[in-house]
Design a protein around this motif. Structure first.
Motif, PDB file in Angstrom:
ATOM      1  N   ILE A  60       0.407  -0.954  -0.177  1.00  0.00           N
ATOM      2  CA  ILE A  60      -0.067   0.099  -0.363  1.00  0.00           C
ATOM      3  C   ILE A  60       0.925   1.240  -0.027  1.00  0.00           C
ATOM      4  CG2 ILE A  60      -2.057   1.136   1.463  1.00  0.00           C
ATOM      5  CD1 ILE A  60      -2.608  -1.804   0.979  1.00  0.00           C
ATOM      6  N   PRO A  61       1.024   1.989  -0.998  1.00  0.00           N
ATOM      7  CA  PRO A  61       1.377   3.421  -0.798  1.00  0.00           C
ATOM      8  C   PRO A  61       1.020   4.348  -0.056  1.00  0.00           C
ATOM      9  CG  PRO A  61      -0.175   3.066  -3.289  1.00  0.00           C
ATOM     10  CD  PRO A  61      -0.031   2.113  -2.061  1.00  0.00           C
ATOM     11  N   PHE A  62       2.382   4.835   1.141  1.00  0.00           N
ATOM     12  CA  PHE A  62       1.538   6.266   2.007  1.00  0.00           C
ATOM     13  C   PHE A  62       2.928   7.255   1.120  1.00  0.00           C
ATOM     14  CE2 PHE A  62      -0.025   2.634   3.727  1.00  0.00           C
ATOM     15  CZ  PHE A  62      -1.256   2.730   3.992  1.00  0.00           C
ATOM     16  N   THR A  63       2.343   8.144   1.619  1.00  0.00           N
ATOM     17  CA  THR A  63       3.496   9.516   1.612  1.00  0.00           C
ATOM     18  C   THR A  63       4.377   9.532   3.405  1.00  0.00           C
ATOM     19  OG1 THR A  63       2.289  10.430   2.940  1.00  0.00           O
ATOM     20  CG2 THR A  63       2.063  11.205   0.510  1.00  0.00           C
ATOM     21  N   LEU A  64       5.656  10.348   3.372  1.00  0.00           N
ATOM     22  CA  LEU A  64       6.438  10.010   4.185  1.00  0.00           C
ATOM     23  C   LEU A  64       5.855  10.192   5.659  1.00  0.00           C
ATOM     24  CD1 LEU A  64      10.200  10.435   3.389  1.00  0.00           C
ATOM     25  CD2 LEU A  64       8.546   7.936   4.214  1.00  0.00           C
ATOM     26  N   ASP A  65       5.266  11.774   5.096  1.00  0.00           N
ATOM     27  CA  ASP A  65       3.617  12.548   6.673  1.00  0.00           C
ATOM     28  C   ASP A  65       2.977  11.561   6.801  1.00  0.00           C
ATOM     29  OD1 ASP A  65       5.089  14.475   6.029  1.00  0.00           O
ATOM     30  OD2 ASP A  65       3.737  15.679   5.170  1.00  0.00           O
ATOM     31  N   GLU A  66       2.391  10.339   6.409  1.00  0.00           N
ATOM     32  CA  GLU A  66       1.038   9.737   6.828  1.00  0.00           C
ATOM     33  C   GLU A  66       1.851   8.393   7.410  1.00  0.00           C
ATOM     34  OE1 GLU A  66      -1.785   9.469   3.335  1.00  0.00           O
ATOM     35  OE2 GLU A  66      -0.203   8.941   2.777  1.00  0.00           O
ATOM     36  N   LEU A  67       3.215   8.589   7.045  1.00  0.00           N
ATOM     37  CA  LEU A  67       3.919   7.595   8.154  1.00  0.00           C
ATOM     38  C   LEU A  67       4.531   7.692   8.723  1.00  0.00           C
ATOM     39  CD1 LEU A  67       5.012   4.610   5.248  1.00  0.00           C
ATOM     40  CD2 LEU A  67       3.211   4.284   6.605  1.00  0.00           C
ATOM     41  N   THR A  68       4.461   9.405   9.794  1.00  0.00           N
ATOM     42  CA  THR A  68       5.016   9.190  10.704  1.00  0.00           C
ATOM     43  C   THR A  68       5.101   8.572  12.240  1.00  0.00           C
ATOM     44  OG1 THR A  68       4.681  11.857   9.652  1.00  0.00           O
ATOM     45  CG2 THR A  68       5.178  12.140  12.474  1.00  0.00           C
ATOM     46  N   GLY A  69       6.138   8.601  12.753  1.00  0.00           N
ATOM     47  CA  GLY A  69       6.926   8.010  13.652  1.00  0.00           C
ATOM     48  C   GLY A  69       7.183   6.337  13.060  1.00  0.00           C
ATOM     49  N   VAL A  70       6.835   6.293  12.421  1.00  0.00           N
ATOM     50  CA  VAL A  70       7.260   5.148  12.128  1.00  0.00           C
ATOM     51  C   VAL A  70       8.612   5.071  12.169  1.00  0.00           C
ATOM     52  CG1 VAL A  70       7.487   3.071  10.352  1.00  0.00           C
ATOM     53  CG2 VAL A  70       5.362   4.311  10.536  1.00  0.00           C
ATOM     54  N   PRO A  71      10.051   3.451  12.727  1.00  0.00           N
ATOM     55  CA  PRO A  71      11.134   4.038  13.135  1.00  0.00           C
ATOM     56  C   PRO A  71      11.296   3.721  11.509  1.00  0.00           C
ATOM     57  CG  PRO A  71       9.635   2.416  14.416  1.00  0.00           C
ATOM     58  CD  PRO A  71       9.117   2.961  13.577  1.00  0.00           C
ATOM     59  N   SER A  72      12.895   4.606  11.958  1.00  0.00           N
ATOM     60  CA  SER A  72      14.123   4.822  10.660  1.00  0.00           C
ATOM     61  C   SER A  72      13.858   3.305   9.574  1.00  0.00           C
ATOM     62  CB  SER A  72      15.339   5.731  10.721  1.00  0.00           C
ATOM     63  OG  SER A  72      15.840   5.061  11.513  1.00  0.00           O
ATOM     64  N   ASP A  73      14.099   2.228  10.851  1.00  0.00           N
ATOM     65  CA  ASP A  73      15.146   1.207  10.129  1.00  0.00           C
ATOM     66  C   ASP A  73      14.215   0.949   9.839  1.00  0.00           C
ATOM     67  OD1 ASP A  73      13.512   0.449  12.989  1.00  0.00           O
ATOM     68  OD2 ASP A  73      14.451  -0.991  12.500  1.00  0.00           O
ATOM     69  N   ILE A  74      12.407   0.937   9.749  1.00  0.00           N
ATOM     70  CA  ILE A  74      11.432   0.530   8.653  1.00  0.00           C
ATOM     71  C   ILE A  74      11.219   1.246   7.520  1.00  0.00           C
ATOM     72  CG2 ILE A  74       8.685  -0.137   9.125  1.00  0.00           C
ATOM     73  CD1 ILE A  74      10.359  -2.139  11.106  1.00  0.00           C
ATOM     74  N   ASP A  95       4.135   6.598  -8.295  1.00  0.00           N
ATOM     75  CA  ASP A  95       4.636   8.183  -7.246  1.00  0.00           C
ATOM     76  C   ASP A  95       5.820   8.558  -5.848  1.00  0.00           C
ATOM     77  OD1 ASP A  95       3.951  10.016  -5.571  1.00  0.00           O
ATOM     78  OD2 ASP A  95       2.254   9.210  -5.131  1.00  0.00           O
ATOM     79  N   GLU A  96       6.823   9.033  -6.987  1.00  0.00           N
ATOM     80  CA  GLU A  96       7.761   9.139  -6.445  1.00  0.00           C
ATOM     81  C   GLU A  96       8.128   9.599  -4.760  1.00  0.00           C
ATOM     82  OE1 GLU A  96       9.961  12.825  -8.100  1.00  0.00           O
ATOM     83  OE2 GLU A  96      10.624  11.073  -8.800  1.00  0.00           O
ATOM     84  N   SER A  97       6.700  10.840  -4.822  1.00  0.00           N
ATOM     85  CA  SER A  97       6.477  10.565  -3.288  1.00  0.00           C
ATOM     86  C   SER A  97       6.566   9.691  -2.052  1.00  0.00           C
ATOM     87  CB  SER A  97       5.502  12.280  -3.385  1.00  0.00           C
ATOM     88  OG  SER A  97       3.704  12.173  -3.391  1.00  0.00           O
ATOM     89  N   SER A  98       5.816   8.812  -2.554  1.00  0.00           N
ATOM     90  CA  SER A  98       5.185   7.416  -1.664  1.00  0.00           C
ATOM     91  C   SER A  98       6.483   6.065  -1.931  1.00  0.00           C
ATOM     92  CB  SER A  98       3.967   7.212  -2.145  1.00  0.00           C
ATOM     93  OG  SER A  98       2.823   8.217  -2.289  1.00  0.00           O
ATOM     94  N   VAL A  99       5.909   5.685  -0.613  1.00  0.00           N
ATOM     95  CA  VAL A  99       6.602   4.323  -0.122  1.00  0.00           C
ATOM     96  C   VAL A  99       5.722   3.311   0.088  1.00  0.00           C
ATOM     97  CG1 VAL A  99       8.729   5.449   0.457  1.00  0.00           C
ATOM     98  CG2 VAL A  99       7.339   4.252   1.779  1.00  0.00           C
ATOM     99  N   LEU A 100       6.275   2.190  -0.414  1.00  0.00           N
ATOM    100  CA  LEU A 100       5.331   0.929  -0.302  1.00  0.00           C
ATOM    101  C   LEU A 100       5.439   0.441   0.791  1.00  0.00           C
ATOM    102  CD1 LEU A 100       5.540  -0.286  -4.203  1.00  0.00           C
ATOM    103  CD2 LEU A 100       3.007   1.472  -3.173  1.00  0.00           C
TER     104      LEU A 100
END
Ligand SMILES: [Zn+2]
Length: 669
Positions: free
Chosen positions: A178-192, A202-207
C-alpha cells in the motif's frame, strides 16, 4: 529394533551426508517396513507381541528413519542433499499412508486381534488404553468403513488437502503493498522506513507491505490514525475475495467428510482424538475464559484511556477503532513499561547462558548434561548434550543442538524426537533416546559476542522442554513414547519449561553481562515481569475469539459469505464491545490457521492453562531446583508419554483435578 544411540558417535552416524546415503536409508526403511508388515499379516501364533507390538515396532522403526530425513532436509550443508532428503521424506510419507496408516489388511488384523483377545491386554492399563486408542484411530481415519465408503472417504480427504493448500497459497500469493507518503507514516522508526521500497508510480510515496514484521511495526508506531486504518483494512482483506469461495468449499468439504465418518461436525471429528475430546468441552473452556479475561482487558483499557492525551479519536458511537489498539498499547508500553531488549540481551551471551540453562534444569531433573562437541556432526557448531541420571549414573539420552543460522537451514526453532526410548523385550529396561533441537540464535564470532534476546532464552527453554519430554516419555509401546501425546497436550511440558525464563532467580543464574560480568539487574527483571502480562487480557481474549471462530465455522452451517464475516463481527462485538471492528473486513480469507489447525485453534491456550497448573504445583511443592518434585514431574507426567489419557496424567501428577486458577492468577485476572 530402533537404532542404537548409546554414544554420540552412534547419534552422528544416523544422519546421512550424501544423496546416495539418503536414498539408501529411505529404501532400506521401506523394505524393512514391507517385510515387517508381511510378517504381521502372516503370523498365525497371534499374541499381543506378535501382532500389536510388532505393528507398533514396525511403525516406530519406519518413522525414526523418516524423522532422521526430516532433520537432514532442514539442516544438511549441501543443497542437493537437503533436496534429496526432502524428496525421500515425501516418498516415505506416501509409503506410510498407503502401506501402513491406510492399510486395510493390517487394520483388519489388528482390529480382529483386539476385539477377540481382551485377555491379552485387559490386565495392563497401558495396553488397554493403547487398544482403545488404536480402535479410535481406525474410526477417525475411516478404516472401519466398507470398501466403497472407505474409497469415498479417502477421495474426500485428498480433496480437502487440495482445497486447504489452495487457501494457504492464496494467502502467500497476496503480496500487495500500500502506498503512503512519508507524512502519512509519521512516527514509524527509520529502520522500518529505510527498508520500504519507493512507489514506482509516485515518487513521493513508499510502499508498505502486509508481511507481519512491517505491518505490526507500522501499526504500533505510526501516529496517523487514517494510515493505520487503511493499512489494517488491507491487512484484514488479504486473499479477499479469492479465498471466500475457497474457504466455503473447504468448510463444506470438511463437513461432508465428518458426516461420512459418522460425526456431527468437522469440529467433533477434529476433537475426537484430542485431550478435550468433544466440542462441548472446548466450547465450555473458551466460554469460561471470557469473563475473567474481559475483566482484565477492561482494566487494561482504563489504563490506556487514562494515559490517552486525546490523540485517539472515537467512532461516532463512542468506540475505539480496532486499528488504533496496537498503537495505543505500544504508546503506553513505551511511556510506562519501557524495557530495552537490546540492553537486556547484553546479559545473555550464548557461551555463558546456554550452558547455564542446562545447568539450572539439571538440578530439577536430577541429571547431568554433558556437552559433547563431536567433530562428526553435520556442521561444526552442532553439539550434543548427553543426559546422565545423577542417582543411577545411567544414560537417558542425548539432545543434539543445532542452534545457529546457516545458509539453507530451517529458519525457525523446533524440537524433533528422533529415536524414542524403547523398552526391552522383558520389560526390565529402556534404551536411551535422541532428540534434536534446531534454532537460529545469534552466533558468537570474532566481531560479535553472540547475544541472546530474552525471547531467544524463552524459546530455548521451550524447545528443551519438548526435548526432555522426548527423552523421558518411556512406555511399552514405542509409538506412544516420547512426546507422542494428544495434540492439545503436547505443548504442556514445553510451556511449563518456558516459564523458567520468567523466574527472577533463574534469570539471575543464567545471565552474565558480556563486558562487565554482572548479573541481570533486578530493576530490569522487574520491568520485564511488569510488562509481560500488562496487556494479557487483550491478547488472550483475542486468542479466545479466534478459538471460538475456528470452532464455530467448523460446527455451524456456513451458507453464505456473509455468514463467515458476520460470525467474526458478532464475536468481536460480544467479546470486545468497546472496540469497533474494522469495517468491511474479511479476516476469514487470511486466517491461515484454519487450514492447518482445523477447529483446534483453542489448543495453545488450552495447554497453556495446564502448563500454569503444573508450574503452580511445582512451585508449591519444592520449586524449580527440587529434584523430588522434579522426579514426580519426570515420572508422573513426562514419563507416561502417550500411554495413558492426559487428563489422568494431570490428575495423577497434581493429586487433584486440573483447573484454571493458576492461569488466571499468572495473568493477573
Ligand atoms: Zn512447542
Amino acid at each position: 529394533m530402533l537404532p542404537d544411540v548409546a554414544t554420540i558417535s552412534h547419534c552422528a552416524r544416523l544422519f546421512p551426508r550424501t544423496i546416495e546415503e539418503v536414498s539408501k536409508l529411505a529404501t532400506s526403511a521401506i523394505n524393512e517396513a514391507k517385510a515387517s508388515i508381511g510378517k504381521i499379516l502372516d503370523v498365525t501364533d497371534e499374541n499381543w507381541i506378535s501382532v500389536v507390538r510388532a505393528r507398533d515396532s514396525a511403525i516406530s522403526a519406519f518413522t525414526a528413519t523418516r524423522d532422521v530425513l526430516g532433520i537432514v532436509k532442514e539442516t544438511a550443508i549441501l543443497k542437493d542433499v537437503r533436496s534429496a532428503a526432502s524428496r525421500n521424506y515425501v516418498d516415505m510419507e506416501g509409503f506410510f499412508n498407503a502401506n501402513i496408516r491406510y492399510n486395510r489388511d493390517l487394520e483388519g488384523k489388528i482390529r480382529n486381534f483386539i476385539e477377540k483377545n481382551p485377555g491379552e491386554y485387559k490386565d495392563s492399563s497401558e495396553r488397554a488404553y493403547y487398544a482403545k486408542e488404536t480402535l479410535k484411530e481406525f474410526r477417525h481415519l475411516g478404516l472401519s468403513a466398507a470398501d466403497a465408503q472407505f474409497k469415498k472417504i479417502q477421495d474426500m480427504n485428498a480433496d480437502i488437502q487440495v482445497v486447504a493448500t489452495k487457501y494457504d497459497d492464496a494467502i502467500s500469493a497476496d503480496v500487495k503493498k500500500i502506498p503512503f507518503t512519508l507524512d502519512e507514516l509519521t512516527g514509524v522508526p527509520s529502520d522500518i522506513l529505510n527498508g520500504l521500497s519507493k512507489d514506482p508510480t509516485d515518487e513521493s510515496s513508499v510502499l508498505v507491505g502486509l508481511d507481519y514484521p512491517t505491518y505490526f511495526a507500522v501499526q504500533r508506531a505510526c501516529q496517523v490514525s487514517s494510515t493505520r486504518e487503511k493499512l489494517a483494512t488491507a491487512f484484514e482483506n488479504r486473499a479477499y475475495p479469492q479465498n471466500i469461495p475457497v474457504l466455503k468449499n473447504l468448510l463444506s468439504h470438511r463437513k461432508l467428510f465428518a458426516a461420512e465418518l459418522g460425526f456431527k461436525s468437522y469440529a467433533a471429528w477434529d476433537f475426537f482424538r484430542n485431550m478435550a475430546g468433544d466440542t462441548s468441552t472446548v466450547s465450555n473452556f473458551l466460554s469460561l475464559s471470557v469473563q475473567p479475561l474481559q475483566k482484565k482487558w477492561r482494566s487494561e483499557l482504563d489504563s490506556l484511556l487514562t494515559s490517552d492525551d486525546g490523540a485517539i479519536k472515537r467512532t461516532t458511537n463512542g468506540k475505539i477503532k480496532q486499528s488504533d489498539i496496537q498503537f495505543m498499547m505500544h504508546r503506553y508500553k513505551t511511556k510506562h513499561l519501557s524495557v530495552d531488549e537490546n540492553i537486556i540481551r547484553e546479559y545473555f551471551p550464548v557461551d555463558y547462558t546456554i550452558p547455564k540453562i542446562f545447568e539450572v534444569l539439571g538440578s530439577f531433573f536430577d541429571v547431568q548434561f554433558l556437552r559433547a562437541d563431536y567433530a562428526d556432526f553435520w556442521a561444526d557448531d552442532v553439539f550434543a548434550m548427553t543426559i546422565i541420571c545423577k542417582r543411577t549414573e545411567s544414560l537417558l539420552g542425548h539432545i543434539i543442538c543445532d542452534l545457529y543460522p546457516r545458509e539453507g537451514k530451517y529458519g525457525h526453532a523446533c524440537c524433533a524426537s528422533i529415536i524414542p526410548s524403547e523398552q526391552s523385550s522383558d520389560g526390565s529396561s529402556h534404551s536411551p533416546a535422541l532428540a534434536v533441537v534446531l534454532a537460529n540464535f545469534p552466533k558468537k564470532t570474532s566481531t560479535s559476542p553472540g547475544l541472546l534476546l530474552h525471547s531467544d532464552v524463552e524459546t530455548l527453554f521451550h524447545e528443551i522442554g519438548h526435548a526432555l519430554h522426548a527423552i523421558y516419555g518411556r512406555c511399552e509401546m514405542t509409538t506412544v513414547a516420547a512426546y507422542n501425546v494428544k495434540m492439545d497436550f503436547i505443548e504442556v511440558p514445553s510451556q511449563f519449561i518456558e516459564e523458567w525464563a520468567w523466574e527472577k532467580d533463574i534469570l539471575q543464574k543464567i545471565s552474565c553481562h558480556y563486558k562487565t560480568q554482572a548479573v541481570l539487574p533486578e530493576e530490569l527483571i522487574n520491568a520485564k515481569l511488569k510488562a509481560r502480562y500488562f496487556f494479557a487480557g487483550f491478547s488472550n481474549l483475542r486468542q479466545v475469539l479466534l478459538g471460538m471462530y475456528s470452532l464455530c465455522v467448523h460446527q455451524d452451517d456456513i451458507e453464505a459469505q456473509t455468514d463467515l464475516d458476520d460470525k467474526m463481527r458478532n464475536l468481536w462485538e460480544s467479546l470486545f464491545p468497546e472496540i469497533e471492528p474494522i469495517p468491511n473486513s474479511h479476516f476469514s480469507c487470511s486466517f491461515g490457521h484454519l487450514s492447518g489447525y482445523g477447529a483446534s485453534y483453542y489448543s495453545y491456550h488450552y495447554s497453556k492453562a495446564f502448563a500454569m497448573d503444573v508450574l503452580d504445583y511445582v512451585q508449591a511443592n519444592g520449586g524449580l531446583y527440587d529434584p523430588q518434585v522434579g522426579s514426580r514431574y519426570k515420572h508422573a507426567l513426562l514419563g507416561k508419554g502417550g500411554s495413558i489419557d492426559p487428563t489422568t496424567i494431570m490428575r495423577d501428577f497434581l493429586g487433584r483435578e486440573p483447573n484454571l486458577n493458576a492461569y488466571w492468577q499468572r495473568l493477573g485476572v
